[in-house]
Structures are given as structure tokens and as C-alpha cells.
Design a protein around this motif. Structure first.
Motif, PDB file in Angstrom:
ATOM      1  N   LEU A  43      -2.213 -11.221  -1.178  1.00  0.00           N
ATOM      2  CA  LEU A  43      -2.530 -10.210  -2.232  1.00  0.00           C
ATOM      3  C   LEU A  43      -2.961 -10.927  -3.636  1.00  0.00           C
ATOM      4  CD1 LEU A  43       0.289  -7.931  -1.155  1.00  0.00           C
ATOM      5  CD2 LEU A  43      -2.006  -7.257  -1.195  1.00  0.00           C
ATOM      6  N   ILE A  44      -2.335 -11.762  -3.967  1.00  0.00           N
ATOM      7  CA  ILE A  44      -2.692 -12.803  -5.225  1.00  0.00           C
ATOM      8  C   ILE A  44      -4.310 -12.860  -5.069  1.00  0.00           C
ATOM      9  CG2 ILE A  44      -2.521 -14.999  -6.695  1.00  0.00           C
ATOM     10  CD1 ILE A  44       0.423 -14.794  -5.709  1.00  0.00           C
ATOM     11  N   TYR A 162       4.487  -2.712   0.511  1.00  0.00           N
ATOM     12  CA  TYR A 162       3.086  -3.549   0.612  1.00  0.00           C
ATOM     13  C   TYR A 162       1.875  -2.709   1.042  1.00  0.00           C
ATOM     14  CZ  TYR A 162       0.001  -6.467   3.318  1.00  0.00           C
ATOM     15  OH  TYR A 162      -1.046  -7.103   3.729  1.00  0.00           O
ATOM     16  N   ARG A 163       1.949  -1.464   1.792  1.00  0.00           N
ATOM     17  CA  ARG A 163       0.931  -0.669   2.169  1.00  0.00           C
ATOM     18  C   ARG A 163       0.290  -0.413   0.830  1.00  0.00           C
ATOM     19  NH1 ARG A 163       2.110   3.369   6.762  1.00  0.00           N
ATOM     20  NH2 ARG A 163       4.172   3.197   5.993  1.00  0.00           N
ATOM     21  N   PRO A 164       0.676   0.562  -0.034  1.00  0.00           N
ATOM     22  CA  PRO A 164       0.146   0.890  -1.305  1.00  0.00           C
ATOM     23  C   PRO A 164      -0.291   0.061  -2.295  1.00  0.00           C
ATOM     24  CG  PRO A 164       2.463   1.756  -1.359  1.00  0.00           C
ATOM     25  CD  PRO A 164       2.252   1.173   0.041  1.00  0.00           C
ATOM     26  N   LEU A 165       0.315  -1.346  -2.077  1.00  0.00           N
ATOM     27  CA  LEU A 165      -0.100  -2.610  -2.726  1.00  0.00           C
ATOM     28  C   LEU A 165      -1.385  -3.123  -2.154  1.00  0.00           C
ATOM     29  CD1 LEU A 165       0.542  -4.152  -5.256  1.00  0.00           C
ATOM     30  CD2 LEU A 165       2.068  -5.795  -3.742  1.00  0.00           C
ATOM     31  N   LEU A 166      -1.491  -2.987  -0.893  1.00  0.00           N
ATOM     32  CA  LEU A 166      -2.687  -3.463  -0.245  1.00  0.00           C
ATOM     33  C   LEU A 166      -3.887  -2.473  -0.527  1.00  0.00           C
ATOM     34  CD1 LEU A 166      -4.307  -5.691   1.837  1.00  0.00           C
ATOM     35  CD2 LEU A 166      -3.467  -3.879   3.544  1.00  0.00           C
ATOM     36  N   ALA A 230      -3.760 -12.894   7.852  1.00  0.00           N
ATOM     37  CA  ALA A 230      -3.854 -13.460   6.781  1.00  0.00           C
ATOM     38  C   ALA A 230      -2.380 -13.851   6.162  1.00  0.00           C
ATOM     39  CB  ALA A 230      -4.640 -12.817   5.650  1.00  0.00           C
ATOM     40  N   THR A 231      -1.633 -12.944   6.235  1.00  0.00           N
ATOM     41  CA  THR A 231      -0.330 -13.296   5.717  1.00  0.00           C
ATOM     42  C   THR A 231       0.328 -14.157   6.717  1.00  0.00           C
ATOM     43  OG1 THR A 231      -0.310 -10.865   4.699  1.00  0.00           O
ATOM     44  CG2 THR A 231       1.831 -12.000   5.089  1.00  0.00           C
ATOM     45  N   ILE A 232       0.321 -13.938   7.913  1.00  0.00           N
ATOM     46  CA  ILE A 232       1.063 -15.059   8.661  1.00  0.00           C
ATOM     47  C   ILE A 232       0.469 -16.510   8.328  1.00  0.00           C
ATOM     48  CG2 ILE A 232       1.316 -15.882  11.310  1.00  0.00           C
ATOM     49  CD1 ILE A 232       1.283 -12.604  11.881  1.00  0.00           C
ATOM     50  N   LEU A 233      -0.802 -16.617   8.518  1.00  0.00           N
ATOM     51  CA  LEU A 233      -1.457 -17.768   8.391  1.00  0.00           C
ATOM     52  C   LEU A 233      -0.975 -18.563   6.703  1.00  0.00           C
ATOM     53  CD1 LEU A 233      -3.373 -19.268  10.014  1.00  0.00           C
ATOM     54  CD2 LEU A 233      -5.331 -18.288   8.748  1.00  0.00           C
ATOM     55  N   ALA A 234      -1.074 -17.663   5.797  1.00  0.00           N
ATOM     56  CA  ALA A 234      -0.617 -18.008   4.888  1.00  0.00           C
ATOM     57  C   ALA A 234       0.713 -18.681   4.680  1.00  0.00           C
ATOM     58  CB  ALA A 234      -0.878 -17.034   3.480  1.00  0.00           C
ATOM     59  N   VAL A 235       1.733 -17.933   5.378  1.00  0.00           N
ATOM     60  CA  VAL A 235       3.010 -18.571   5.386  1.00  0.00           C
ATOM     61  C   VAL A 235       3.247 -19.708   6.053  1.00  0.00           C
ATOM     62  CG1 VAL A 235       5.379 -17.681   6.417  1.00  0.00           C
ATOM     63  CG2 VAL A 235       3.821 -16.140   5.271  1.00  0.00           C
TER      64      VAL A 235
ATOM     65  N   VAL B  98     -13.698  -8.554   0.264  1.00  0.00           N
ATOM     66  CA  VAL B  98     -12.537  -8.003   0.379  1.00  0.00           C
ATOM     67  C   VAL B  98     -11.772  -7.994   1.712  1.00  0.00           C
ATOM     68  CG1 VAL B  98     -11.791  -5.336   0.875  1.00  0.00           C
ATOM     69  CG2 VAL B  98     -13.208  -5.984  -1.134  1.00  0.00           C
ATOM     70  N   PRO B  99     -10.602  -8.529   1.666  1.00  0.00           N
ATOM     71  CA  PRO B  99      -9.776  -8.829   2.813  1.00  0.00           C
ATOM     72  C   PRO B  99      -9.282  -7.827   3.873  1.00  0.00           C
ATOM     73  CG  PRO B  99      -8.329  -9.116   1.040  1.00  0.00           C
ATOM     74  CD  PRO B  99      -9.674  -8.627   0.527  1.00  0.00           C
ATOM     75  N   LEU B 100     -10.398  -7.076   4.452  1.00  0.00           N
ATOM     76  CA  LEU B 100     -10.148  -5.691   5.221  1.00  0.00           C
ATOM     77  C   LEU B 100     -11.009  -5.833   6.206  1.00  0.00           C
ATOM     78  CD1 LEU B 100      -9.352  -2.688   2.794  1.00  0.00           C
ATOM     79  CD2 LEU B 100      -7.675  -4.342   3.856  1.00  0.00           C
TER      80      LEU B 100
END
Ligand SMILES: Nc1ncnc2c1ncn2[C@@H]1O[C@H](COP(=O)(O)OP(=O)(O)O)[C@@H](O)[C@H]1O
Ligand SMILES: [Mg+2]
Lengths: 284, 285
Positions: A43-44, A162-166, A230-235, B98-100
Motif C-alpha cells: 500500500l505504501i 484494509y478494503r477502503p484503504l485499498l 502482493a501482500t503475501i509476497l511482501a511479507v 495500479v496494483p489491481l
């Protein structure tokens, strides 16, 4: 040359060190940091906040330096500095140019102030250096509790927003139309970044916070457009870099941050190559 | 979900404005706007730049308060983030990085404004997203990164994103802007299909009425705080537009197209397919 390499990559006594409580604390801290940094990183990157994160970490350094001089806990100083910076940056408008220049101004001032504060500090030099480049001994058991609590706090908040932030980070116009409080989420996310930054500063140092908050997200973005993957990979990348970097740094007794940044960077390179080979994301 | 019914038991209008007035400072954008749009109706919103077309959509989205009057969507007073409204933004390219994926963009239209991780209804959610993708013919690129799709493909996804939540009202702000003719036709056909099958009311802001002229039931024409609401045959006449613009305006029918001549070139309307042309511009075939 060989001497230097030997010095960088030695495992003499690594096994013994792994048995030490302070090393186990450091590993646990690294693992917790990897988790939160990895969750935030995509997200950053999506929000284009690399420079804001850098500015936040320099202000964490200023706060830490002030705390050192005043004789209070460095962690508290770092949290205070970075949350303050995060709020300022988060409340700034979304206009990229203005945001960039304000961050640059605040960052430069904060860094300068931090240097002065450190120069005034009469104590051990390793304490000073540790703020900038991180150190393994910085994590004692009280810090560990702070780390656990902040990690839970950040993860719980992310689970809720998370959802609204995305939505706000990737499709702001439609998000606003659907009633997402974009203006509110921006400072909230900035505070989450500030908390994670404050956790990262003692371990990887103020100058290398980007290695765990940006690189894993940037690497994942080269391979996938799926937010979950992407989140899993980043972790995973953040964990490998932080835990691996900690272990590698043990025997040589050198700062963790150099190893962490190098492993994360290699992960990024690998992701770029894979991404290019798959043609998933255009190169350049 | 129960819908409020009017006294005589009929369904309420999809959109209803009574005496709605918007002011910015001392400037009145429009005043006393009355509209009643039943479900399934296709309304084109026309007018020069700055006449308040986007602001009207913002009012219906609950983002812009009215200084007087009432605004109801599906019988309820509007509020920010209210359900029952789909929104298609002005057509512009989605940035490449855009990452979607396509399906993520559509999914955000369904529940991106909700808190929580939404783990419970996951299967139902996936099914609805799949259906919305299929309805616009986007199944083939459901897993592709949105930023790498063409403008036409992206705009189909925008249609799916706006319709996946089964809205009673669909608001579109110049959704065809820089699409080529073939894609303009595809996108407007998808919207038309939906309002016919699901009874969704459509408010379609556009510079160019011609691409959608065969679909339009009524036209809301805004000029400088004045407005006219009626069928295209009532509104798109030399007489009505001359009154609205307070200058001599001529509306010509060239084959199946409307050409408006005589509106000053104050940045009003233009483009190769312009419905409203400045006087000195030639009439395009
Ligand atoms: N929040 C606001 N404050 C002040 N003026 C505004 C605001 N929003 C819109 N306006 C003004 O209202 C007018 C109508 O804007 P808009 O609805 O975007 O017009 P259109 O979409 O028809 O081109 C413009 O002149 C714009 O400057
Ligand atoms: Mg507009």
C-alpha cells in the motif's frame, strides 16, 4: 579483498550466538517487524509514499536522538518523532508536488536537528551510531513487549480498514463517490506507517527503514497485480531479509541493516527478472 | 431490502429533486431544480463546461449539500456512501502500475467501501464479480492488471464496477470521453441493456449527445443556472436552446445526428463528434 569477504560472511560462533537470549529477542523482533512491514509495503508503494516513509524515519531518528539526550527511552522518542511526522505528512493534500517539497523541508530540518542533538550527547558512540544504522542489542525484553503490542495494533487496524484503504489508494475518485472517507484514511495510514517506522529504527536504523517498508512492496509489484498475492509476497521478502539479515550479521558482529537491505534488494532484483520473463508487468 | 412506497402504493422515483439549489459563496449554480426520474429511464445531462453537471452528480452522491430543496434517491434522502448508486467516472486511462487486476477493480465497486476483511461472504462475492465481468464481456481478461488494458477494456470494467452492486441509479460523468466510436457504442449499449433489463435509472453527463441519442428518453440541459428538462424533441430545438443560451442558436438534424450551431466558442463543446459546435466551426459529417 578475501579478508573483507571473510569478515562479511563468517559463521564462526553463529550457533552459540543463536542460543543467547538477546539474539532470540532480536530474531523475534525481526520477525514481527517483517510481518507488519510486509503488510503495509504494497500500500505504501501503491500510494507513492516512499519519500514520506523516508521523511518519517528521519524524524524518528530526531525523536530518538532527543530521547537519548534527555535520558528517556529511545523507543518513546522515536515513536513521538515519527508519529508527529506521519500526521503532518498524512494531513498534507494529495498533490504530489506540494507533498514532496514539504516532506523534503521537514526531513532536512529533522535530520539537522538530530545531528546536533547527537553531538551534544555525552554518552557512548555506539548508541549514537545505532540510531542511524540499527543494532541487534537494541532489542531487550521490554522493547519486545512494545513490539508485540504495536504489531497487534497495526494488524488489527489493517484488518478493519484494509478494503477502503485499498480502494482509496488505487481508485480514489470512485472511492470518494462510494463514500469512502479518503481524507480520514490518509492520516490514519500515515500513523500506522509511523508506528512501524518507529519499530524499525532501532533494528535497521533510520537510514535503512526503506529497505523493509518499500523494497518488499516494490518487489511484489513487479510480479503480481493481485493485492492478496502482493501482500503475501511482501511479507515473505521482508521476513527473509530481516530474519536472514539478523542471522548473517551475528558472527561478523556488523550492523544488521546492511545485510537486511542487501537481501531485500536481491529479492527485488529476482522479482524484476521473474516479472520481465513472464511479461506480466512492463519493464522500465 | 424494503423500498418505501408512496401513498398510492407505487414505487418511488429512482431520483427525485424538489427545488434543489446549489450555491458556492454568492454564486448560484442552479436554483429550484425539479426532477423526477423513474427507474429504467435514460437521462442525458448536457450543458457547457461549468454549468454544474458534475456538481449535480455530486449532489446525488451525497458529496455536495444543497442549500435548499430536497434530494431523494429511491425514496431516501441522499447521504454520502448510500447504497443503491453506481458511479462511472470520467473516462481516463488508469495508470499502468495500479496494483489491481480487472476483477479486483470490479470487486471494489461491490464492497470496497465496507470495513473488515469480508471473509465470510467470499464465495457469494466472487460469484457476483464473475457475473458482472461476464455481463460486460470482460471474463477473458479478469486476471489481467487493469493498467495494462486498453481504454475500451478499462471502461467496460468501469461499467461492471458500477453495476456489480445492483444499483437503482447509475451516474455517469462523461464516460465516453476519449473512446473511439466502436467503444463508445459498446459502452453505451452495455449501459442501455442494463437499464432495460434491471430498471436502473441512468443519468449520463456528456458533451456529445449523438453517440447516445437513440437511447435517450429525456434531456436535462443546463446553461448558466437556467435549465430545461424534457424529451430530446422538446429540448433539442432551436427555440429552446436559443432561450437557454439567450442568443440565436440553431439545431440542425443531419441524418440521425443533431448539430447545434451558434453557441459562442467560450470553451463550450467541441470535438470531432461534437454535438454543440461553436458557430465558426464547420459542421462535421
Ligand atoms: N466545491 C466548490 N467550491 C466552489 N466552486 C465550485 C465547487 N465545485 C464546483 N464549483 C464550481 O461550480 C461550477 C460547476 O462545476 P461543475 O459541476 O464541475 O461543472 P461541469 O461538470 O458542468 O463542467 C464550476 O464553475 C466550478 O468552478
Ligand atoms: Mg464535469
Amino acid at each position: 579483498m578475501n579478508e573483507i569477504l571473510d569478515k562479511l560472511f563468517t559463521f564462526d560462533g553463529t550457533a552459540e550466538l543463536l542460543g543467547q537470549p538477546f539474539v532470540r529477542n532480536a530474531l523475534l523482533a525481526a520477525a514481527l517487524l517483517g510481518l507488519v512491514a510486509g503488510v503495509l509495503a504494497p500500500l505504501i508503494v501503491a500510494r507513492g509514499m516512499g519519500f514520506a516513509v523516508h521523511g518519517t524515519s528521519e524524524l524518528a531518528f530526531t525523536g530518538g536522538a532527543a530521547a537519548l539526550l534527555l535520558g528517556v527511552s529511545v523507543s518513546i522518542g522515536a515513536v513521538a518523532g515519527s508519529v508527529l511526522a506521519g500526521l503532518v505528512f498524512g494531513l498534507l493534500g494529495l498533490r504530489q508536488r506540494e507533498r514532496d517539497s514539504v516532506i523534503g523541508v521537514v526531513l532536512a530540518f529533522g535530520l539537522g536537528l538530530g545531528v546536533l542533538l547527537l553531538a551534544l550527547y555525552p554518552g557512548r558512540a555506539s548508541n549514537k551510531f545505532g540510531l542511524l544504522t540499527g543494532s541487534i542489542v537494541s532489542v531487550d525484553s521490554t522493547n519486545l513487549w512494545v513490539l508485540v503490542i504495536v504489531t497487534l495494533l497495526v494488524l488489527a487496524t489493517m484488518a478493519v480498514v484494509y478494503r477502503p484503504l485499498l480502494f482509496a489508494s488505487t481508485d480514489a475518485e470512485v472511492a470518494v463517490a462510494r463514500g469512502v472517507p479518503v481524507r480520514l484514511l490518509s492520516p490514519l495510514f500515515a500513523v500506522l506507517i509511523a508506528l512501524v517506522t518507529a519499530l524499525a529504527v532501532p533494528i535497521v536504523g533510520a537510514i535503512l527503514v526503506l529497505s523493509v517498508t518499500i523494497i518488499p512492496g516494490a518487489a511484489a509489484a513487479r510480479i503480481t497485480a493481485s493485492p492478496l498475492v502482493a501482500t503475501i509476497l511482501a511479507v515473505v521478502i521482508a521476513e527473509v531479509a530481516l530474519v536472514g539479515g539478523t542471522i548473517l550479521s551475528l558472527a561478523p558482529g556488523l550492523p544488521i541493516s546492511g545485510y537486511v537491505a542487501t537481501i531485500a534488494f536481491l529479492g527485488y532484483l529476482a522479482c524484476r527478472l521473474v516479472g520481465r520473463a513472464r511479461g506480466q508487468v512492463r519493464t522500465g | 431490502m424494503t423500498r418505501p412506497h408512496t401513498a398510492d402504493g407505487r414505487e418511488p422515483a429512482a431520483v427525485e429533486l424538489r427545488g434543489a439549489t446549489v450555491r458556492f459563496g454568492t454564486r448560484t449554480l442552479w436554483e429550484g431544480l425539479d426532477l423526477e426520474i423513474p427507474g429504467g429511464e435514460f437521462v442525458a445531462v448536457l450543458g457547457p463546461n461549468g454549468s454544474g453537471k458534475t456538481t449535480l452528480l455530486r449532489v446525488l452522491l451525497g458529496l455536495q449539500p444543497v442549500q435548499a430543496g430536497e434530494v431523494l434517491v429511491d425514496g431516501h434522502h441522499v447521504r454520502r456512501g448510500g447504497e443503491g448508486i453506481g458511479y462511472i467516472p470520467q473516462q481516463k486511462a488508469i495508470p499502468e502500475d495500479v496494483p489491481l487486476r480487472a476483477r479486483d477493480l470490479v470487486g471494489l465497486g461491490l464492497d470496497g467501501h465496507h470495513l473488515g476483511l469480508g471473509l465470510r461472504g467470499r464465495r457469494d462475492r466472487a460469484r457476483r464479480v464473475d457475473e458482472a465481468l461476464a455481463a460486460v464481456g470482460a471474463t477473458g481478461y479478469a486476471g489481467a492488471p487493469v493498467g495494462r488494458l486498453s481504454g475500451g477494456e478499462q471502461q467496460r470494467l468501469r461499467v461492471a464496477q458500477a453495476l456489480v452492486g445492483d444499483p437503482r441509479v447509475l451516474l455517469c460523468d462523461e464516460p465516453l470521453l476519449s473512446l473511439d466510436l466502436a467503444h463508445q457504442r459498446t459502452v453505451s449499449r452495455l449501459i442501455d441493456e442494463r437499464r432495460r433489463t434491471a430498471g436502473t435509472a441512468v443519468l449520463f453527463v456528456t458533451h456529445e449527445i449523438n453517440p447516445i441519442l437513440p437511447l435517450v428518453d429525456r434531456v436535462l440541459y443546463l446553461v448558466d443556472g437556467r435549465f430545461r428538462f424534457g424529451t430530446p424533441d422538446e429540448v433539442m430545438t432551436s427555440e429552446t436552446l436559443s432561450e437557454l443560451y439567450r442568443t440565436d442558436v440553431e439545431v440542425l438534424r443531419v441524418r440521425e445526428r443533431l448539430v447545434v450551431v451558434g453557441v459562442e466558442a467560450s470553451g463550450h463543446c467541441h470535438g470531432a463528434d461534437g454535438a454543440v459546435l461553436p458557430a465558426e466551426e464547420s459542421v462535421t459529417p
